[in-house]
Design a protein around this motif. Sequence first.
Motif, mmCIF file in Angstrom:
data_model
loop_
_atom_site.group_PDB
_atom_site.id
_atom_site.type_symbol
_atom_site.label_atom_id
_atom_site.label_comp_id
_atom_site.label_asym_id
_atom_site.label_seq_id
_atom_site.Cartn_x
_atom_site.Cartn_y
_atom_site.Cartn_z
ATOM 1 N N ARG A 29 0.827 -1.213 0.000
ATOM 2 C CA ARG A 29 0.000 0.000 0.000
ATOM 3 C C ARG A 29 0.857 1.257 0.000
ATOM 4 N NH1 ARG A 29 -1.266 0.776 5.355
ATOM 5 N NH2 ARG A 29 -0.044 2.690 5.376
ATOM 6 N N LEU A 98 -3.907 7.471 1.321
ATOM 7 C CA LEU A 98 -3.632 6.035 1.337
ATOM 8 C C LEU A 98 -2.215 5.774 1.831
ATOM 9 C CD1 LEU A 98 -4.868 3.272 0.630
ATOM 10 C CD2 LEU A 98 -3.815 3.485 -1.630
ATOM 11 N N GLY A 101 -2.434 5.901 5.450
ATOM 12 C CA GLY A 101 -3.388 4.939 5.956
ATOM 13 C C GLY A 101 -4.575 5.538 6.663
ATOM 14 N N THR A 104 -8.488 3.646 5.050
ATOM 15 C CA THR A 104 -7.927 2.953 3.885
ATOM 16 C C THR A 104 -8.993 2.327 2.996
ATOM 17 O OG1 THR A 104 -7.586 1.040 5.332
ATOM 18 C CG2 THR A 104 -5.711 2.479 4.944
ATOM 19 N N THR A 107 -10.252 5.436 0.976
ATOM 20 C CA THR A 107 -9.198 6.047 0.168
ATOM 21 C C THR A 107 -8.649 5.073 -0.874
ATOM 22 O OG1 THR A 107 -7.621 5.514 1.938
ATOM 23 C CG2 THR A 107 -8.537 7.738 1.896
ATOM 24 N N SER A 108 -8.678 3.767 -0.596
ATOM 25 C CA SER A 108 -8.229 2.816 -1.611
ATOM 26 C C SER A 108 -9.165 2.816 -2.811
ATOM 27 C CB SER A 108 -8.130 1.410 -1.021
ATOM 28 O OG SER A 108 -9.400 0.938 -0.601
ATOM 29 N N CYS A 145 -5.356 -3.448 4.085
ATOM 30 C CA CYS A 145 -3.970 -2.969 4.074
ATOM 31 C C CYS A 145 -3.697 -1.900 5.119
ATOM 32 C CB CYS A 145 -3.614 -2.428 2.686
ATOM 33 S SG CYS A 145 -4.740 -1.148 2.069
ATOM 34 N N GLY A 146 -4.638 -1.627 6.003
ATOM 35 C CA GLY A 146 -4.422 -0.621 7.029
ATOM 36 C C GLY A 146 -4.294 -1.187 8.416
ATOM 37 N N SER A 150 -0.397 2.559 9.856
ATOM 38 C CA SER A 150 -1.433 3.428 9.303
ATOM 39 C C SER A 150 -2.098 4.210 10.422
ATOM 40 C CB SER A 150 -2.486 2.612 8.546
ATOM 41 O OG SER A 150 -3.207 1.784 9.444
ATOM 42 N N ASP A 152 -5.259 4.362 10.589
ATOM 43 C CA ASP A 152 -6.349 3.466 10.977
ATOM 44 C C ASP A 152 -5.922 2.560 12.128
ATOM 45 O OD1 ASP A 152 -7.979 4.531 9.088
ATOM 46 O OD2 ASP A 152 -7.746 2.910 7.641
#
Length: 403
Positions: A29, A98, A101, A104, A107-108, A145-146, A150, A152
């Motif tokens: 990421r 992203l 993080g 995510t 934002t992804s 992926c967070g 991140s 998150d």
Amino acid sequence: MNRLTLCLSRAIARVTEAALGPYQAAVVRIGFAATWLLFLLREYPHRLELYGPDSPWSFDLAQQLTADNHAFTALLASDSRAFFEVCYFLAVLSAALLLVGWRTRATSLLFMVGVLSLQNRSVFVGDGGDNVLHLMSFYLVFTRCGQVWSLDARRAARASTARARGERAAPDRAGPALWAVSGVVLLVAALTGRTGGGWLVPAVLWATWAGAGLWWAAGRRARTPEPRILLDVIANILHNGALFVIMAEACLIYATAGWYKIQGSRWQDGTAVYYPLHLDYFSPWPALADLLSANGTLVMLVTYGTVIVQVAFPFTLFNRRVKNVLLAAMMTEHAVIAVVLGLPFFSLAMIAADSVFLPTSFLRRLGGWAARARDRVVRRPGPRLPGQRLPGADEQPRVGFGA
């Protein structure tokens, strides 16, 4: 038969109970978000000629092409400069968010829309790394992926600490606001017919939006934990499947590149590396290129070494030590390509794709080094109690589908 059943049940439990490779997903990421962000910032003075109204690939030509291949791009909703500037700004913003993080999951999706919109608007702009970024931006949507490295993860850790202390966590206002705004945008696009072309990307956007709503409802309104557990299992399956696809995609890239090179006469006689070093387009440092190409033995070793590494890498995944050696060699090769041939974003994209194979122990040590360096830069560390560990290296808070 019982042993086979036991192994199968363990495999199913491993895939469904947890999101595997949280550090690998995080570094992928960060790598692709940084690559896209740096590219957009570098090309900002030329954005109108590359993707905007001043592009040689005109708005009408782009419409004709997307009508045939059904590629998704939001830039064909309007040919005004103001609309393009807003889309470009959102692409930059989504890459930055992203990277750190923040939310995510949302934002992804915005990152994917930005990548696909710009690249499908002008399909002849790119250096090979754009194809990798194109694919990975889609796969990242399905990963969790967070979970580490991140904002998150930091927010989830703080909420968990507050619950452990019996305190009431601060209400989440940003998540429902993002969900509401994205729902309005999707509804307006559907009603006006400006969905960007094709059906796959709009379907993914709607499915993710509905899933985020279900996740919030399961966490806040459900009387039993079963709905939340079911959604957690689905999210883990999607994450693990997407991570496997990312690995398979990287292996496929190297395998096909290596086998195609074997068929070329210049790669067979060991002189293929010599020629790109003397192309003006790929010679940002002519003196360095001349120095490297002056040694015929070095050119031959690099040529054969490149083919051997690319063909062998997918087979070395069964041996961790050999895989790590070849992985370091490939990353070093891409770093050299970035400097010698002047292809930094292609190299960054490939290094980001290679990062999915990095060992977890190395990534955890890397996270610990980064955390200590951050603490030294941001604030002076206070006295540490015996046995106390610095934060950041080993924290793996669980992040929900709506994060």
